[in-house]
Design an enzyme around this catalytic site. Structure first.
Site, PDB file in Angstrom:
ATOM      1  N   GLY A 181     -32.406  30.360 -14.605  1.00  9.27           N
ATOM      2  CA  GLY A 181     -32.470  31.789 -14.926  1.00  9.27           C
ATOM      3  C   GLY A 181     -33.678  32.096 -15.773  1.00  9.27           C
ATOM      4  O   GLY A 181     -34.452  31.210 -16.122  1.00  9.27           O
ATOM      5  N   ARG A 194     -33.492  34.537 -21.949  1.00  8.49           N
ATOM      6  CA  ARG A 194     -32.359  35.368 -22.433  1.00  8.49           C
ATOM      7  C   ARG A 194     -31.480  35.856 -21.309  1.00  8.49           C
ATOM      8  O   ARG A 194     -31.081  37.013 -21.274  1.00  8.49           O
ATOM      9  CB  ARG A 194     -32.862  36.598 -23.218  1.00  8.49           C
ATOM     10  N   ALA A 248     -31.042  17.520 -25.883  1.00  7.32           N
ATOM     11  CA  ALA A 248     -31.989  18.598 -26.205  1.00  7.32           C
ATOM     12  C   ALA A 248     -33.407  18.133 -25.941  1.00  7.32           C
ATOM     13  O   ALA A 248     -33.812  17.060 -26.377  1.00  7.32           O
ATOM     14  CB  ALA A 248     -31.842  18.987 -27.669  1.00  7.32           C
ATOM     15  N   HIS A 305     -28.904  27.968 -31.352  1.00 12.57           N
ATOM     16  CA  HIS A 305     -28.158  27.279 -30.294  1.00 12.57           C
ATOM     17  C   HIS A 305     -27.160  26.292 -30.906  1.00 12.57           C
ATOM     18  O   HIS A 305     -26.020  26.200 -30.487  1.00 12.57           O
ATOM     19  CB  HIS A 305     -29.123  26.537 -29.359  1.00 12.57           C
TER      20      HIS A 305
END
Lengths: 171, 171, 171
Positions: free
Chosen positions: A12, A15, A37, A53
């Site tokens: 995506g 945001r 990560a 996060h």
């Protein structure tokens, strides 16, 4: 209920709710959950994002930092471990900055991802839907990200495109 | 036939046919229709766009300008009034230029949108699917737009992604 | 099996697998296949891309170069000929550089595409989902591309949005 074993690829824009949706999917499996990560806190903006996060994830997560050696970090996971790998585009950025052999690194990563040993969730950015960038480095990055996204989507069991926080099933 | 009461959120890229599709949906309900415009004609390019949109809409529309106080303009609508709110990203731009408290303004707007009193249609731009912008202001805008889009999508009954003039149902 | 006669429009971002997917669809019909290329090799980056695409296509393809007179090249196709037209956004770029009358050229092209005489596949880039570009020329291009994509999608029988190499059916 997510697949016991299987790769879910969540792609995506910025945001678009990729990480939050991926966390929801991972935590549908019993904890402990691994969070791999790829972000490196090289400036304040990034440090703030990482902290946000981390605060949102809360308890039950074991965080592994893998800004470069992501394939090795995934291989080190125990069987059946639910994992969120977040995200491929930052990993790619780190490799471009480190001037590593991108093709070889991507091949190795895709090879590892093609054999999931638990419910694995991978997040990546789609960056190819704007105007062609002015500078050659941005174009190179965009090309590399698009190619990697295609390769991962090809071996994934499920591919979701996030739109305004909502998943659209692509595969 | 659109919901008698309900929020439809139409998101898409530049020139993806968002406004035209939203107009079609609004005018499926009986007139009069309200058009809440957030655009400010601060240059010729924008003036031309506003004039084009206005010419296309034609008769039966009452236009309300709400470059900043959008929540108040929506609250002032009579019950059952079909309305097109066009668009959230320009409203966000106006607030950033005016240096208002974005978080508070967005919360207030989303709160109003979460209780539709008629067939309400909201248009917004998806701006997060290109390369990370060079400048910090553009990144801040992109983040704010993405967050607002997620919040509105979360309270919407229907979410449509426009692709080349065609709606893709996301919710 | 694709339609014997019909227009399939394949839209997507950079490196989203548009051309590769379109080739798969075209070659589902019996050869010979036509490839109408709009790319002009005005720099090394583009020359490399063209060579890569050509190598991937392999045997069975007749390539026609049509950087500007695309409508004429399509009109010259024999009936029932499967064809891949790749891509509209480069064609648009060529016309902007040549300072042709964009509106008239687009109308003519869309008119030809609206009457497919075989299985026709058209590829285009979606470029409107990033931040508004700084420079006016890029904005003009983005607007023109968005409008053209809408017009082609409107006359197409099938519209596919490519996401990470996977087709999402829009129409």
């Amino acid at each position: 209920m997510p697949d016991r074993r299987g790769l879910t690829f969540i792609i995506g824009g910025a945001r678009s709710g990729k990480s939050a949706h991926a966390e929801t999917l991972v935590t549908a499996s019993p904890s402990p959950w691994a969070y791999i990560a790829t972000a490196e806190a090289y400036d304040d903006e990034m440090r703030e994002r990482i902290a946000l996060h981390r605060a949102r994830r809360g308890e039950g997560w074991a965080t592994v930092d893998a800004p470069l050696d992501l394939a090795a970090a995934i291989e080190a996971l125990p069987d059946h471990q639910p994992v969120l790998i977040d995200c491929l585009t930052l990993w790619l950025t780190n490799h471009m900055l480190a001037e590593r052999d991108l093709d070889a690194e991507c091949r190795r990563l895709v090879d590892v991802l093609s054999r999931p040993r638990g419910p694995w969730f991978v997040v990546s950015n789609e960056v190819g839907l704007g105007i062609v960038p002015d500078n050659a480095l941005a174009r190179r990055f965009r090309d590399a990200a698009g190619r990697l996204n295609q390769q991962v989507a090809a071996v994934a069991n499920t591919v979701l495109l996030m739109v305004a926080g909502l998943p659209l099933k692509v595969k």
